[in-house]
Design a protein around this motif. Sequence first.
Motif, mmCIF file in Angstrom:
data_model
loop_
_atom_site.group_PDB
_atom_site.id
_atom_site.type_symbol
_atom_site.label_atom_id
_atom_site.label_comp_id
_atom_site.label_asym_id
_atom_site.label_seq_id
_atom_site.Cartn_x
_atom_site.Cartn_y
_atom_site.Cartn_z
ATOM 1 N N PRO A 31 0.804 -1.223 0.000
ATOM 2 C CA PRO A 31 0.000 0.000 0.000
ATOM 3 C C PRO A 31 0.839 1.276 0.000
ATOM 4 C CG PRO A 31 0.018 -0.965 2.187
ATOM 5 C CD PRO A 31 0.781 -1.909 1.308
ATOM 6 N N THR A 32 0.955 1.875 -1.172
ATOM 7 C CA THR A 32 1.668 3.138 -1.322
ATOM 8 C C THR A 32 0.929 3.985 -2.341
ATOM 9 O OG1 THR A 32 3.786 2.026 -0.905
ATOM 10 C CG2 THR A 32 3.866 4.215 -1.893
ATOM 11 N N GLU A 33 0.479 5.172 -1.954
ATOM 12 C CA GLU A 33 -0.166 6.071 -2.915
ATOM 13 C C GLU A 33 0.879 6.598 -3.907
ATOM 14 O OE1 GLU A 33 -3.376 8.847 -1.647
ATOM 15 O OE2 GLU A 33 -2.613 8.390 0.357
ATOM 16 N N PRO A 34 0.512 6.732 -5.160
ATOM 17 C CA PRO A 34 -0.807 6.510 -5.761
ATOM 18 C C PRO A 34 -0.966 5.125 -6.388
ATOM 19 C CG PRO A 34 0.577 7.631 -7.333
ATOM 20 C CD PRO A 34 1.432 7.392 -6.113
ATOM 21 N N PHE A 35 -0.175 4.165 -5.941
ATOM 22 C CA PHE A 35 -0.145 2.862 -6.617
ATOM 23 C C PHE A 35 -1.192 1.896 -6.075
ATOM 24 C CE2 PHE A 35 3.948 4.842 -7.177
ATOM 25 C CZ PHE A 35 4.114 4.732 -8.544
ATOM 26 N N SER A 47 -7.705 0.867 -4.512
ATOM 27 C CA SER A 47 -7.662 1.711 -5.692
ATOM 28 C C SER A 47 -6.209 2.039 -5.996
ATOM 29 C CB SER A 47 -8.473 2.995 -5.436
ATOM 30 O OG SER A 47 -8.521 3.806 -6.584
ATOM 31 N N GLY A 48 -5.982 2.678 -7.148
ATOM 32 C CA GLY A 48 -4.637 3.117 -7.458
ATOM 33 C C GLY A 48 -4.145 2.642 -8.801
ATOM 34 N N PHE A 49 -2.986 3.136 -9.176
ATOM 35 C CA PHE A 49 -2.387 2.835 -10.468
ATOM 36 C C PHE A 49 -2.193 1.334 -10.656
ATOM 37 C CE2 PHE A 49 1.190 1.978 -13.212
ATOM 38 C CZ PHE A 49 1.068 2.881 -14.252
ATOM 39 N N ARG A 189 8.974 12.270 -9.389
ATOM 40 C CA ARG A 189 8.138 12.876 -10.412
ATOM 41 C C ARG A 189 6.697 12.379 -10.363
ATOM 42 N NH1 ARG A 189 5.099 15.143 -13.013
ATOM 43 N NH2 ARG A 189 5.244 15.974 -15.131
ATOM 44 N N PHE A 190 6.501 11.068 -10.259
ATOM 45 C CA PHE A 190 5.131 10.557 -10.325
ATOM 46 C C PHE A 190 4.347 10.904 -9.066
ATOM 47 C CE2 PHE A 190 7.931 6.915 -9.278
ATOM 48 C CZ PHE A 190 7.537 6.667 -7.972
ATOM 49 N N GLN A 191 5.031 10.951 -7.906
ATOM 50 C CA GLN A 191 4.316 11.317 -6.684
ATOM 51 C C GLN A 191 3.953 12.796 -6.687
ATOM 52 O OE1 GLN A 191 6.929 9.731 -3.580
ATOM 53 N NE2 GLN A 191 5.472 8.057 -3.264
#
Length: 563
Positions: A31-35, A47-49, A189-191
């Motif tokens: 569990p790590t946003e946004p993944f 939810s997530g990527f 970058r993505f975060q």
Amino acid sequence: MKILLLTILLLQIVTTAAVNKNITLRTAINPTEPFAFKDPANNNTWSGFSIDLASLLTTEALKDNYTLTFAGDGDSILEMSGDDSLKYISPDCDENCYDIILGIYLQTTERSANSTFLQPFSSHYLTPIVRSDSTYKTFEEVIANNGTTCTTEPWSEYSGFETDTKCKDQDTCYTLLQDGGCDLFAAYRFQAGYRSVNDPELFEGLEITGEILTDVNWVSLPTNMALPSESIVMLSKWMYNVYAGGTLGELQEKWFGYKDDDFTQYFPKEMSVTSGVYRNKPQAYQAEDGKWIGIVFDSADSIIAKAKESGVDLTIDIDTSTNGIVSDFEGELGTPTGSLATVSPDCVGTQVYLNAKNGEICHDMILGAYTMNPARAELTTFLPPYQSIYLTVTSQSKFGVQTIADANEIGGDVCLWDGSYAFATLESMVDNPKLCATQAECYEMVADGHCVLTVDGIASALVQAKEYPGLYVTKEVIPNTETEYNTFPMSTALDPTTKVALALWQHEVTSDIDLAMVGLEYLDTGDDDTSTPESTDGTSSGEYVKQSWFVGLCMLGLAILYH
């Protein structure tokens, strides 16, 4: 030859239409946003990527008549990240084990030694975030004008560049930047893109410059190396299809706020790898003029051509000297698995095998026929496959033996190449195995009547049988070998960018072709001799091909009729 090609094609069309395969993966989530995260706005469902990516993979699987299932009970959650969690997909895991982890995992050389990584789904680097009204847009401009920088403590240590302020967390850095406490905040970058889209208040008055502050690396989903090769091959293919089809870019835009789906832009303009050769006709062998030819050389040439299309000058320095042909060494190094010592990360010249040869043979990859399996995957990284294979029987026509069962029934000896894939697969199925030191020795022993049959990969069998009078390839396909794949292995110690690039180009080479059809031109030796050995059912092998063509055509007609 044309009849053979048509036969295979017709039978594959019918088989593909009729068969639906299942791949079920025991799935954990990091569990790590946004993944991957529980979304309060959607009843705390996952939810997530990575969750969306899993859905795209199942869609791709259906196109190939596979049902792909990510199985979890809701409690299969790894509340840890990085190397600690990878032990749950290790081949030697004995408790709470999984096949794949959905989450953010950076590919590294060390991690590649314990897990198989699919194609990457994102590039990974630190980029500056600045105030929109700032005149400083790059890290160099901030430093040159005595500006101040801030970043979170773990990232500052990872990035290797100096920073004035280390924040306890991201939110603190964002707030500090907004309030003028620093001029630049370095973030992934993505975060940063995710926060800019989903937390506009925190990102108010700020912008992402896009400058790359660290080396580009790759984020992907790790899988268990002990998975069947079919699962790993197909997952890699589906991940590539998501990338090449453009849906990966759409997913990035949704979750990261930007598209970064052209990985080739991060490849160096020049790349070079060294390669040894595993001699095995028709994979790699010398023509009469001494030139090395075969399926693997065609594949290497195609990879180089694809690299050129990506703007990369790729060199594959192939060592065809005595010390580069690993199959010619005596002992363990002369077997497929043993030869992987030459691409092992701890290769130091393998002196134990080279005392009499006075050479050193450490390479980045080996061009040769290597069937993927968990034992080999622990030793090195495998490219996507260039050919699908299966094991089949080559028999001496005078014995009237066509199958392993026939050989067992009459008490006949079966020649198996010691240490080969065929030996490992058939060891428990053969009543009277007779071990050969080399592949050629197995065929010679069958031709001389010392064994009733031998077992080999279909491509090799068709070529080798032509070399020995009285031998022919029978109808038998050894069970559970139909979906094995030939590929050539790379060193696990190669840097991730090199591995990503080579795998990407190999996918591009094979994405639009049928792997079962690759290399069949090497099976046509130009021999027009029509005196084909008789099979035990009274038909010649040539007549069997014609009958197979007719059966295939009938099956195709029935498939269309009942569609």
